[in-house]
Design a protein around this motif. Sequence first.
Motif, mmCIF file in Angstrom:
data_model
loop_
_atom_site.group_PDB
_atom_site.id
_atom_site.type_symbol
_atom_site.label_atom_id
_atom_site.label_comp_id
_atom_site.label_asym_id
_atom_site.label_seq_id
_atom_site.Cartn_x
_atom_site.Cartn_y
_atom_site.Cartn_z
ATOM 1 N N ALA A 52 0.906 -1.278 0.152
ATOM 2 C CA ALA A 52 -0.080 0.117 0.067
ATOM 3 C C ALA A 52 1.024 1.327 -0.035
ATOM 4 N N PHE A 53 2.323 1.213 0.575
ATOM 5 C CA PHE A 53 3.080 2.284 0.506
ATOM 6 C C PHE A 53 4.591 1.667 0.527
ATOM 7 N N LEU A 54 5.385 2.397 0.044
ATOM 8 C CA LEU A 54 6.836 2.073 0.070
ATOM 9 C C LEU A 54 7.713 2.694 0.944
ATOM 10 N N VAL A 55 8.548 2.179 1.384
ATOM 11 C CA VAL A 55 9.771 2.761 2.467
ATOM 12 C C VAL A 55 11.208 2.447 1.956
ATOM 13 N N ALA A 56 12.027 3.249 1.991
ATOM 14 C CA ALA A 56 13.275 2.837 1.746
ATOM 15 C C ALA A 56 14.440 3.330 2.492
ATOM 16 N N PRO A 57 15.596 2.882 2.354
ATOM 17 C CA PRO A 57 16.528 3.536 3.290
ATOM 18 C C PRO A 57 17.174 4.714 2.849
ATOM 19 N N GLY A 58 17.108 5.034 1.436
ATOM 20 C CA GLY A 58 17.695 6.294 0.726
ATOM 21 C C GLY A 58 16.893 6.811 -0.250
ATOM 22 N N LEU A 59 17.008 7.637 -0.861
ATOM 23 C CA LEU A 59 16.270 8.517 -1.823
ATOM 24 C C LEU A 59 16.689 8.476 -3.091
ATOM 25 N N CYS A 60 16.197 7.477 -3.720
ATOM 26 C CA CYS A 60 16.446 7.174 -5.328
ATOM 27 C C CYS A 60 15.611 7.727 -6.219
ATOM 28 N N GLU A 61 15.926 8.582 -6.817
ATOM 29 C CA GLU A 61 15.079 9.352 -7.671
ATOM 30 C C GLU A 61 14.097 8.739 -8.564
ATOM 31 N N PRO A 62 14.889 7.732 -9.460
ATOM 32 C CA PRO A 62 13.783 6.926 -10.285
ATOM 33 C C PRO A 62 12.832 6.044 -9.512
ATOM 34 N N VAL A 63 13.372 5.633 -8.299
ATOM 35 C CA VAL A 63 12.184 4.845 -7.482
ATOM 36 C C VAL A 63 11.021 5.861 -7.091
ATOM 37 N N VAL A 64 11.521 7.076 -6.591
ATOM 38 C CA VAL A 64 10.273 7.830 -6.063
ATOM 39 C C VAL A 64 9.250 8.096 -7.358
ATOM 40 N N LYS A 65 9.956 8.532 -8.330
ATOM 41 C CA LYS A 65 9.168 9.013 -9.623
ATOM 42 C C LYS A 65 8.358 7.527 -9.945
ATOM 43 N N ARG A 66 8.835 6.450 -9.892
ATOM 44 C CA ARG A 66 8.158 5.401 -10.317
ATOM 45 C C ARG A 66 6.898 5.116 -9.324
ATOM 46 N N ALA A 67 7.162 5.281 -8.012
ATOM 47 C CA ALA A 67 6.079 5.032 -7.191
ATOM 48 C C ALA A 67 5.104 6.136 -7.376
ATOM 49 N N ARG A 68 5.335 7.473 -7.752
ATOM 50 C CA ARG A 68 4.424 8.357 -8.023
ATOM 51 C C ARG A 68 3.613 7.909 -9.288
ATOM 52 N N ALA A 69 4.383 7.529 -10.379
ATOM 53 C CA ALA A 69 3.674 6.930 -11.494
ATOM 54 C C ALA A 69 2.527 5.702 -11.012
ATOM 55 N N LEU A 70 3.019 5.011 -10.346
ATOM 56 C CA LEU A 70 2.153 3.969 -9.857
ATOM 57 C C LEU A 70 1.142 4.509 -8.788
ATOM 58 N N ASN A 71 1.187 5.818 -8.295
ATOM 59 C CA ASN A 71 0.191 6.257 -7.347
ATOM 60 C C ASN A 71 0.318 5.490 -5.916
ATOM 61 N N VAL A 72 1.743 5.161 -5.722
ATOM 62 C CA VAL A 72 1.928 4.486 -4.454
ATOM 63 C C VAL A 72 2.633 5.482 -3.577
ATOM 64 N N PRO A 73 2.388 5.769 -2.348
ATOM 65 C CA PRO A 73 3.000 6.512 -1.629
ATOM 66 C C PRO A 73 4.350 5.971 -1.274
ATOM 67 N N MET A 74 5.291 6.934 -1.333
ATOM 68 C CA MET A 74 6.628 6.582 -1.002
ATOM 69 C C MET A 74 7.503 7.353 -0.008
ATOM 70 N N VAL A 75 8.099 6.671 1.138
ATOM 71 C CA VAL A 75 8.725 7.278 1.802
ATOM 72 C C VAL A 75 10.209 7.138 1.798
ATOM 73 N N PRO A 76 11.043 7.804 1.130
ATOM 74 C CA PRO A 76 12.539 7.660 1.074
ATOM 75 C C PRO A 76 13.257 8.251 2.347
ATOM 76 N N GLY A 77 14.475 7.497 2.430
ATOM 77 C CA GLY A 77 15.568 7.779 3.386
ATOM 78 C C GLY A 77 15.947 9.134 3.050
ATOM 79 N N VAL A 78 16.641 9.870 3.964
ATOM 80 C CA VAL A 78 17.360 11.006 4.007
ATOM 81 C C VAL A 78 18.229 11.069 5.329
ATOM 82 N N CYS A 79 19.148 11.794 5.190
ATOM 83 C CA CYS A 79 20.048 12.100 6.382
ATOM 84 C C CYS A 79 20.889 13.351 6.269
#
Length: 158
Positions: free
Chosen positions: A9-36
């Motif tokens: 239903a949503f995605l969480v990642a340890p880092g911020l990978c722009e293509p992954v965030v953009k793909r999640a948005r294209a699939l209309n799936v919320p994405m919570v990328p990691g940042v530091c």
Amino acid sequence: DEAVAAGAAFLVAPGLCEPVVKRARALNVPMVPGVCTPSEIEKGIGLGCRLLKFFPAATCGGPKALAAFAAPYKDRVRFVPTGGVTADTMADYLARPEVMAVGGSWLVKMGPKPDTGGAAAPDLPATEAAARAAVQAASRRTTCGGGSSPSAVEPTSR
């Protein structure tokens, strides 16, 4: 794609990978990328993210560092600290207005490793008890972060 196909239903990642965030948005799936870092926070905001995973939170400086990193972006983004967050430190994070939630492997209690040499499986009753204790501890705090809270499971448009 595989996680979404499996029912995520949503995605969480340890880092911020722009293509992954953009793909999640294209699939209309919320994405919570990691940042530091502030640069990663800005990149996430630029990609339309309103909720970011602060990871690894303890290594990146803990609640005080998160407060400093988040200050310039007030009301634009919230955080979910993970990585080094424990039952003893979660209240320090949850007291911060920029923190929406915390997470960590400390919640998952593992059962004994089987004699067959396989991997240990989660002890579900113990994990449930740990999660209930964490919810109780979080509900005892006097502030809930204030301000508007962007949804963890709601994509935003830019």
